[in-house]
Design a protein around this motif. Sequence first.
Motif, PDB file in Angstrom:
ATOM      1  N   VAL A   1      34.371 -62.686 -21.650  1.00 24.80           N
ATOM      2  CA  VAL A   1      33.838 -63.645 -22.618  1.00 24.80           C
ATOM      3  C   VAL A   1      33.613 -62.909 -23.936  1.00 24.80           C
ATOM      4  CG1 VAL A   1      31.948 -65.243 -23.133  1.00 24.80           C
ATOM      5  CG2 VAL A   1      32.748 -64.973 -20.778  1.00 24.80           C
ATOM      6  N   VAL A   2      34.124 -63.485 -25.034  1.00 24.77           N
ATOM      7  CA  VAL A   2      34.060 -62.845 -26.353  1.00 24.77           C
ATOM      8  C   VAL A   2      33.369 -63.783 -27.344  1.00 24.77           C
ATOM      9  CG1 VAL A   2      36.093 -61.405 -25.961  1.00 24.77           C
ATOM     10  CG2 VAL A   2      36.379 -63.693 -26.915  1.00 24.77           C
ATOM     11  N   PRO A   3      32.850 -63.248 -28.472  1.00 24.41           N
ATOM     12  CA  PRO A   3      32.118 -64.096 -29.423  1.00 24.41           C
ATOM     13  C   PRO A   3      32.963 -65.216 -30.021  1.00 24.41           C
ATOM     14  CG  PRO A   3      31.673 -61.778 -29.844  1.00 24.41           C
ATOM     15  CD  PRO A   3      32.776 -61.827 -28.836  1.00 24.41           C
ATOM     16  N   PHE A   4      34.225 -64.938 -30.338  1.00 25.99           N
ATOM     17  CA  PHE A   4      35.113 -65.948 -30.898  1.00 25.99           C
ATOM     18  C   PHE A   4      36.550 -65.529 -30.652  1.00 25.99           C
ATOM     19  CE2 PHE A   4      35.079 -62.784 -34.128  1.00 25.99           C
ATOM     20  CZ  PHE A   4      33.752 -62.563 -34.460  1.00 25.99           C
TER      21      PHE A   4
ATOM     22  N   PHE B   1      27.928 -65.597 -17.229  1.00 28.88           N
ATOM     23  CA  PHE B   1      28.712 -66.327 -18.223  1.00 28.88           C
ATOM     24  C   PHE B   1      30.172 -66.448 -17.787  1.00 28.88           C
ATOM     25  CE2 PHE B   1      25.336 -64.034 -20.560  1.00 28.88           C
ATOM     26  CZ  PHE B   1      24.543 -65.130 -20.839  1.00 28.88           C
ATOM     27  N   ALA B   2      30.729 -65.356 -17.271  1.00 25.79           N
ATOM     28  CA  ALA B   2      32.123 -65.382 -16.830  1.00 25.79           C
ATOM     29  C   ALA B   2      32.286 -66.248 -15.582  1.00 25.79           C
ATOM     30  CB  ALA B   2      32.619 -63.960 -16.567  1.00 25.79           C
ATOM     31  N   SER B   3      31.322 -66.209 -14.665  1.00 27.67           N
ATOM     32  CA  SER B   3      31.445 -67.016 -13.443  1.00 27.67           C
ATOM     33  C   SER B   3      31.318 -68.504 -13.747  1.00 27.67           C
ATOM     34  CB  SER B   3      30.409 -66.577 -12.404  1.00 27.67           C
ATOM     35  OG  SER B   3      29.090 -66.839 -12.843  1.00 27.67           O
ATOM     36  N   VAL B   4      30.505 -68.864 -14.733  1.00 30.36           N
ATOM     37  CA  VAL B   4      30.433 -70.269 -15.155  1.00 30.36           C
ATOM     38  C   VAL B   4      31.786 -70.714 -15.715  1.00 30.36           C
ATOM     39  CG1 VAL B   4      29.389 -71.877 -16.807  1.00 30.36           C
ATOM     40  CG2 VAL B   4      27.938 -70.282 -15.538  1.00 30.36           C
ATOM     41  N   GLU B   5      32.407 -69.842 -16.513  1.00 29.68           N
ATOM     42  CA  GLU B   5      33.739 -70.162 -17.037  1.00 29.68           C
ATOM     43  C   GLU B   5      34.730 -70.384 -15.892  1.00 29.68           C
ATOM     44  OE1 GLU B   5      34.639 -70.748 -20.045  1.00 29.68           O
ATOM     45  OE2 GLU B   5      33.094 -69.884 -21.341  1.00 29.68           O
ATOM     46  N   GLN B   6      34.689 -69.535 -14.876  1.00 26.95           N
ATOM     47  CA  GLN B   6      35.608 -69.675 -13.746  1.00 26.95           C
ATOM     48  C   GLN B   6      35.322 -70.938 -12.940  1.00 26.95           C
ATOM     49  OE1 GLN B   6      34.869 -65.764 -12.007  1.00 26.95           O
ATOM     50  NE2 GLN B   6      36.953 -65.130 -12.514  1.00 26.95           N
ATOM     51  N   GLN B   7      34.047 -71.275 -12.805  1.00 28.77           N
ATOM     52  CA  GLN B   7      33.707 -72.489 -12.068  1.00 28.77           C
ATOM     53  C   GLN B   7      34.234 -73.729 -12.789  1.00 28.77           C
ATOM     54  OE1 GLN B   7      32.094 -72.724  -8.961  1.00 28.77           O
ATOM     55  NE2 GLN B   7      32.901 -74.793  -9.218  1.00 28.77           N
ATOM     56  N   CYS B   8      34.211 -73.703 -14.113  1.00 26.16           N
ATOM     57  CA  CYS B   8      34.591 -74.875 -14.903  1.00 26.16           C
ATOM     58  C   CYS B   8      36.085 -74.954 -15.195  1.00 26.16           C
ATOM     59  CB  CYS B   8      33.808 -74.893 -16.219  1.00 26.16           C
ATOM     60  SG  CYS B   8      32.034 -75.123 -16.004  1.00 26.16           S
TER      61      CYS B   8
ATOM     62  N   PRO C   1      44.934 -54.588 -18.741  1.00 29.46           N
ATOM     63  CA  PRO C   1      45.870 -55.263 -19.660  1.00 29.46           C
ATOM     64  C   PRO C   1      45.960 -56.771 -19.450  1.00 29.46           C
ATOM     65  CG  PRO C   1      46.846 -53.258 -18.747  1.00 29.46           C
ATOM     66  CD  PRO C   1      45.580 -53.509 -17.979  1.00 29.46           C
ATOM     67  N   ASP C   2      45.672 -57.248 -18.243  1.00 27.98           N
ATOM     68  CA  ASP C   2      45.774 -58.687 -17.953  1.00 27.98           C
ATOM     69  C   ASP C   2      44.469 -59.439 -18.224  1.00 27.98           C
ATOM     70  OD1 ASP C   2      48.421 -58.401 -17.114  1.00 27.98           O
ATOM     71  OD2 ASP C   2      47.813 -57.893 -15.067  1.00 27.98           O
ATOM     72  N   LEU C   3      43.511 -58.784 -18.867  1.00 24.79           N
ATOM     73  CA  LEU C   3      42.218 -59.412 -19.141  1.00 24.79           C
ATOM     74  C   LEU C   3      42.403 -60.690 -19.963  1.00 24.79           C
ATOM     75  CD1 LEU C   3      39.090 -58.986 -18.901  1.00 24.79           C
ATOM     76  CD2 LEU C   3      39.210 -57.914 -21.161  1.00 24.79           C
ATOM     77  N   ILE C   4      41.814 -61.781 -19.494  1.00 28.04           N
ATOM     78  CA  ILE C   4      41.860 -63.061 -20.203  1.00 28.04           C
ATOM     79  C   ILE C   4      40.607 -63.187 -21.056  1.00 28.04           C
ATOM     80  CG2 ILE C   4      41.978 -65.571 -19.967  1.00 28.04           C
ATOM     81  CD1 ILE C   4      43.233 -65.101 -17.197  1.00 28.04           C
ATOM     82  N   LEU C   5      40.785 -63.338 -22.352  1.00 34.66           N
ATOM     83  CA  LEU C   5      39.651 -63.448 -23.266  1.00 34.66           C
ATOM     84  C   LEU C   5      39.310 -64.914 -23.483  1.00 34.66           C
ATOM     85  CD1 LEU C   5      40.663 -60.735 -25.900  1.00 34.66           C
ATOM     86  CD2 LEU C   5      39.234 -60.488 -23.862  1.00 34.66           C
TER      87      LEU C   5
ATOM     88  N   THR D   1      36.329 -57.107 -31.906  1.00 36.33           N
ATOM     89  CA  THR D   1      34.959 -57.372 -31.478  1.00 36.33           C
ATOM     90  C   THR D   1      34.807 -56.854 -30.046  1.00 36.33           C
ATOM     91  OG1 THR D   1      33.284 -59.113 -31.222  1.00 36.33           O
ATOM     92  CG2 THR D   1      35.548 -59.725 -30.740  1.00 36.33           C
ATOM     93  N   ALA D   2      33.840 -57.360 -29.307  1.00 38.81           N
ATOM     94  CA  ALA D   2      33.542 -56.796 -27.988  1.00 38.81           C
ATOM     95  C   ALA D   2      33.520 -57.874 -26.913  1.00 38.81           C
ATOM     96  CB  ALA D   2      32.194 -56.079 -28.017  1.00 38.81           C
ATOM     97  N   VAL D   3      33.763 -57.448 -25.680  1.00 36.50           N
ATOM     98  CA  VAL D   3      33.558 -58.305 -24.509  1.00 36.50           C
ATOM     99  C   VAL D   3      32.060 -58.344 -24.243  1.00 36.50           C
ATOM    100  CG1 VAL D   3      33.943 -58.520 -22.026  1.00 36.50           C
ATOM    101  CG2 VAL D   3      35.802 -57.741 -23.508  1.00 36.50           C
ATOM    102  N   ILE D   4      31.471 -59.536 -24.277  1.00 38.62           N
ATOM    103  CA  ILE D   4      30.019 -59.619 -24.110  1.00 38.62           C
ATOM    104  C   ILE D   4      29.625 -59.978 -22.679  1.00 38.62           C
ATOM    105  CG2 ILE D   4      29.369 -60.016 -26.493  1.00 38.62           C
ATOM    106  CD1 ILE D   4      29.637 -62.942 -26.112  1.00 38.62           C
ATOM    107  N   ALA D   5      30.586 -60.373 -21.863  1.00 41.65           N
ATOM    108  CA  ALA D   5      30.337 -60.620 -20.443  1.00 41.65           C
ATOM    109  C   ALA D   5      31.693 -60.625 -19.741  1.00 41.65           C
ATOM    110  CB  ALA D   5      29.618 -61.953 -20.230  1.00 41.65           C
ATOM    111  N   CYS D   6      31.714 -60.194 -18.481  1.00 45.14           N
ATOM    112  CA  CYS D   6      32.999 -60.132 -17.778  1.00 45.14           C
ATOM    113  C   CYS D   6      32.828 -60.518 -16.312  1.00 45.14           C
ATOM    114  CB  CYS D   6      33.630 -58.749 -17.912  1.00 45.14           C
ATOM    115  SG  CYS D   6      32.606 -57.368 -17.409  1.00 45.14           S
ATOM    116  N   SER D   7      33.942 -60.948 -15.719  1.00 46.57           N
ATOM    117  CA  SER D   7      33.949 -61.402 -14.334  1.00 46.57           C
ATOM    118  C   SER D   7      34.022 -60.214 -13.378  1.00 46.57           C
ATOM    119  CB  SER D   7      35.143 -62.328 -14.104  1.00 46.57           C
ATOM    120  OG  SER D   7      36.357 -61.595 -14.202  1.00 46.57           O
TER     121      SER D   7
END
Length: 424
Positions: free
Chosen positions: A36-39, A18-25, A73-77, A45-51
């Motif tokens: 990647v977060v629910p909203f 999920f995170a790699s698709v976000e990075q590709q796009c 700390p630099d995590l992009i949600l 809430t929680a991180v449901i997928a990460c790069s």
Amino acid sequence: MRKPETIERLYLDFDGFFASVEQQCDKRLRGRPVGVVPFEGTDRTAVIACSKEAKAYGVKNVMKIKDAKALCPDLILVPQKPDLYRRAHNALLCEIESVIAIDTAKSIDELTCILDERGRRDPEGLAHKIKETIKLNVGEFITSSIGFAANRQLAKMACKAGKDASKRAGQYGNGLAIWHPNMMPNPLFEVKLADVPGVGDNMRMRLAHSQVITTEQLYNLQPKHMRKIWRSVNGERLWYALHGYDIQAIPQKRGMFGHGRVLPPESRSINGAYEIARLLLVKAGRRLRREEYYAEALWLWLSVRDDSWFRIVKMPTVNDEQAIMTAHRMLWDYVRRELPRNTTIFRVGITLADLSQANARQLDIFNNDDVIRQKWERANGAMDALNAKYSSTIVHMGEWKPPAGGHVGGKISYVRIPSAEDFY
């Protein structure tokens, strides 16, 4: 039972899908830690997928956002985009099919193939061709790990071993492991017991009672002993799989249709949770009808602070929205009677169960409402047809106001591949 003398299966797992698709796009996300977060708009809430960049800091899937931010700390949600992941899944499968026929898509980010003579002779070349095809025709930021072995279960474990080896080498992604039968069982003994398919937390406890704490000890058991520990034939089937036999998956029968969702903060009241559960149930009902099933039970599960709430109501053999919603209102009457008015609900799950196929429907002789049911089924059929025609929810019973983040019924999933219909 046949025991292959060479590798016959390929298992592919996309890395941080999920995170790699976000990075590709999105070029702005490339090379940066992504979760990647629910909203969007909340840290509750929680991180449901990460790069892979986030994983390098120790961030893991299904980790609370505050814990992930403490590590990175630099995590992009990034809010989830389930329909994007579904479309990426379909595009990737098309590209892989141009190289080798896919046997089964095990989930949205995993698949298995049966090797032909060329693949058995040159697995490295096949893996390279698959990865290059994806890189050239989809994008270089979506990588995969691939395992080869005599059967599907061993290939899955080889795939995980290849991914772990690449991570240890500081090159997360693009893992590769080839377990020829003449190498076995030594590579298997390096696998943690928790990484053996079919060995979950509860099963590890049972195995520990039998003094089995390593994969080598599991391998050295007798098949009848494993059947006894598992309390089913699945234990014996796993023994044969670990010993390299060609074990085919047992055909799965559909058991239920359901959806669950983490609630946005503004919907964590009883009334807010009710509305989202109602929309989830509409989607589950549509899936029930598309696959031509009827249901006789409705389950409701709620996650509340430090506890959970669960109830089942029985129904006639139905699939129309009017009957299903009547049962749904009954469940929430129980909720309002049994839970304090100010209860905070964090997650809701709704499930249609006790299924029967349309051609095997049994009417209840004590509930002679078939004329009413047929009327509502015709009405639902017309509504479903209109929504499918326009690929949108344009006709519905009651309000249709999807919650923050949308994706009612089409949420991110590791076990079910959503269809296009889940997103309207």
